[in-house]
Design a protein around this motif. Structure first.
Motif, PDB file in Angstrom:
ATOM      1  N   UNK A  36      39.909  44.148  34.761  1.00  0.00           N
ATOM      2  CA  UNK A  36      40.657  43.316  33.156  1.00  0.00           C
ATOM      3  C   UNK A  36      40.001  43.498  32.237  1.00  0.00           C
ATOM      4  N   UNK A  37      39.913  42.739  31.443  1.00  0.00           N
ATOM      5  CA  UNK A  37      39.438  42.687  30.166  1.00  0.00           C
ATOM      6  C   UNK A  37      38.456  41.701  29.902  1.00  0.00           C
TER       7      UNK A  37
ATOM      8  N   UNK B 260      48.741  35.687  31.392  1.00  0.00           N
ATOM      9  CA  UNK B 260      48.705  36.615  30.846  1.00  0.00           C
ATOM     10  C   UNK B 260      49.878  37.447  30.381  1.00  0.00           C
ATOM     11  N   UNK B 261      51.127  36.750  31.046  1.00  0.00           N
ATOM     12  CA  UNK B 261      52.603  36.152  30.559  1.00  0.00           C
ATOM     13  C   UNK B 261      51.864  35.159  28.640  1.00  0.00           C
TER      14      UNK B 261
ATOM     15  N   UNK C  83      45.196  44.113  23.030  1.00  0.00           N
ATOM     16  CA  UNK C  83      44.967  44.706  24.422  1.00  0.00           C
ATOM     17  C   UNK C  83      44.450  43.963  25.674  1.00  0.00           C
ATOM     18  N   UNK C  84      43.793  43.646  25.629  1.00  0.00           N
ATOM     19  CA  UNK C  84      42.994  42.269  26.174  1.00  0.00           C
ATOM     20  C   UNK C  84      44.292  42.485  27.711  1.00  0.00           C
ATOM     21  N   UNK C  85      44.687  41.379  27.058  1.00  0.00           N
ATOM     22  CA  UNK C  85      46.216  40.982  27.749  1.00  0.00           C
ATOM     23  C   UNK C  85      47.108  42.084  28.926  1.00  0.00           C
ATOM     24  N   UNK C  86      47.171  42.452  27.617  1.00  0.00           N
ATOM     25  CA  UNK C  86      47.773  44.065  28.561  1.00  0.00           C
ATOM     26  C   UNK C  86      47.641  45.013  29.317  1.00  0.00           C
ATOM     27  N   UNK C  87      46.628  44.625  28.899  1.00  0.00           N
ATOM     28  CA  UNK C  87      45.962  45.583  30.333  1.00  0.00           C
ATOM     29  C   UNK C  87      45.525  45.235  31.392  1.00  0.00           C
ATOM     30  N   UNK C  88      45.160  43.687  31.677  1.00  0.00           N
ATOM     31  CA  UNK C  88      44.869  43.263  32.276  1.00  0.00           C
ATOM     32  C   UNK C  88      46.063  43.054  33.195  1.00  0.00           C
ATOM     33  N   UNK C  89      47.265  42.796  32.334  1.00  0.00           N
ATOM     34  CA  UNK C  89      48.588  42.704  33.367  1.00  0.00           C
ATOM     35  C   UNK C  89      49.083  43.868  33.948  1.00  0.00           C
ATOM     36  N   UNK C  90      48.527  44.997  33.041  1.00  0.00           N
ATOM     37  CA  UNK C  90      49.425  46.399  33.976  1.00  0.00           C
ATOM     38  C   UNK C  90      48.228  46.182  35.150  1.00  0.00           C
ATOM     39  N   UNK C  91      47.163  45.264  35.205  1.00  0.00           N
ATOM     40  CA  UNK C  91      46.505  45.845  36.302  1.00  0.00           C
ATOM     41  C   UNK C  91      46.620  45.485  37.223  1.00  0.00           C
ATOM     42  N   UNK C  92      46.509  43.491  37.261  1.00  0.00           N
ATOM     43  CA  UNK C  92      47.777  42.683  37.547  1.00  0.00           C
ATOM     44  C   UNK C  92      48.797  43.376  38.513  1.00  0.00           C
ATOM     45  N   UNK C  93      49.705  43.413  37.623  1.00  0.00           N
ATOM     46  CA  UNK C  93      51.155  44.377  38.444  1.00  0.00           C
ATOM     47  C   UNK C  93      50.560  45.593  39.449  1.00  0.00           C
ATOM     48  N   UNK C  94      49.691  46.049  39.355  1.00  0.00           N
ATOM     49  CA  UNK C  94      49.089  47.555  40.278  1.00  0.00           C
ATOM     50  C   UNK C  94      49.510  46.696  41.133  1.00  0.00           C
ATOM     51  N   UNK C  95      48.277  45.630  41.387  1.00  0.00           N
ATOM     52  CA  UNK C  95      48.027  44.652  42.508  1.00  0.00           C
ATOM     53  C   UNK C  95      49.431  44.471  43.464  1.00  0.00           C
ATOM     54  N   UNK C  96      49.733  43.916  42.239  1.00  0.00           N
ATOM     55  CA  UNK C  96      51.719  43.567  42.452  1.00  0.00           C
ATOM     56  C   UNK C  96      52.647  43.921  43.523  1.00  0.00           C
ATOM     57  N   UNK C  97      51.553  45.478  43.217  1.00  0.00           N
ATOM     58  CA  UNK C  97      53.089  46.810  42.949  1.00  0.00           C
ATOM     59  C   UNK C  97      54.344  46.696  42.808  1.00  0.00           C
ATOM     60  N   UNK C  98      54.414  46.908  41.581  1.00  0.00           N
ATOM     61  CA  UNK C  98      55.244  46.464  40.255  1.00  0.00           C
ATOM     62  C   UNK C  98      54.860  47.284  39.688  1.00  0.00           C
TER      63      UNK C  98
END
Length: 287
Positions: A5-6, A163-164, A174-189
């Motif tokens: 996350x950023x 992040x939403x 950019x920090x929000x989109x990047x952080x939510x990307x990684x969060x959704x990776x962890x959640x398997x989405x």
């Protein structure tokens, strides 16, 4: 896998804010010029080096000629510099002073939260970020930072919600989109995560972390050439990023390049011995 996350820190104050209460008439020309120079340097204008900014903020504070608002801003600005230097205890003391001078200063609460976050004191970080958001419900950066603290606590659902909200408030963050990307990776989405990483990059991000995250997504989805391209981009920005080396090694191996893949995996393990363990939860490994 380590979280990517950023952190979004509060911006520096405008010079005009620090000029409040400036007693120009009581100063000679030389002292006035020095005073103005300290204000500009404390605000970080002209790419002022970090130590020079600290000195300028200190000089301004010690004159005691600024208004209460100006002094709160100066302590906040100096705290930001200490945070950038990794001196979190000094940073926190400055943010304490800033908040004591101006208890409604949301940026100081946010920035103290950032210092606590980087120091690993996640509950204190969340408390400060809660206060920043109460003072300013539209403070997108505070939502990004609180999401980062939730990620550290492995509370991924709360992180995603923050992040939403950050994206709703600041669609170009950019920090929000990047952080939510990684969060959704962890959640398997995976597909949703891919869309978020794409949006972060479309917004102009050149972060190694975003390319690294998207590389992992492509790797998991079996898109090995795309994964290699992303890992190459990540490594151009951060040549010793172990996760990107390891992921690229896996992608090369999947494409039949056993030699190139093995070299990348070996290099990654030299940098971070347990790197394979971080890929295991995603069903990815080098065995």
């Amino acid at each position: 896998m380590k979280s990517r996350f950023s952190i979004a820190e509060g911006g520096m104050a405008l010079v005009v804010l620090l000029l409040v209460g400036l007693p120009v008439a009581a100063q000679n020309s030389k002292s006035k010029d020095s005073y103005l120079s300290n204000i500009e340097s404390c605000n970080g204008t002209d790419a002022t080096p970090l130590d020079a900014r600290i000195g300028a903020c200190t000089a301004f504070i010690e004159t005691r000629q600024g208004s209460t608002t100006a002094l709160a801003i100066a302590h906040n600005n100096r705290g930001n510099v200490y945070t950038a230097k990794g001196d979190y205890d000094r940073a926190i003391r400055d943010f304490d002073q800033s908040i004591a001078l101006n208890p409604t200063y949301a940026k100081a609460f946010n920035n103290r939260g950032v210092a606590y976050l980087r120091k690993g004191e996640y509950e204190l970080a969340i408390q400060d970020l809660n206060d920043a958001i109460k003072l300013d419900p539209g403070y997108g950066a505070a939502f990004v930072n609180r999401a980062g603290a939730y990620l550290k606590k492995k509370d991924h659902q709360r992180a995603e919600r923050d992040y939403d909200e950050a994206i709703r408030l600041q669609p170009d963050s950019q920090a929000a989109w990047s952080g939510r990307c990684w969060t959704r990776v962890v959640l398997g989405a995976w597909q949703a995560a891919l869309e978020d990483c794409d949006r972060a990059l479309q917004s102009g991000s050149t972060s190694a972390a975003v390319y690294d995250s998207r590389g992992l997504i492509h790797l998991k989805m079996g898109e090995f050439a795309a994964a290699i391209d992303d890992y190459n981009s990540a490594l151009r920005a951060a040549p010793e990023l172990a996760s990107a080396l390891f992921g690229r090694g896996l992608a090369k191996s999947k494409q039949g390049d056993a030699s190139g893949g093995g070299a990348d995996i070996s290099a990654a393990k030299t940098i971070q011995r347990n790197i394979a363990d971080e890929f295991a939860p995603y069903g990815l490994g080098d065995e």
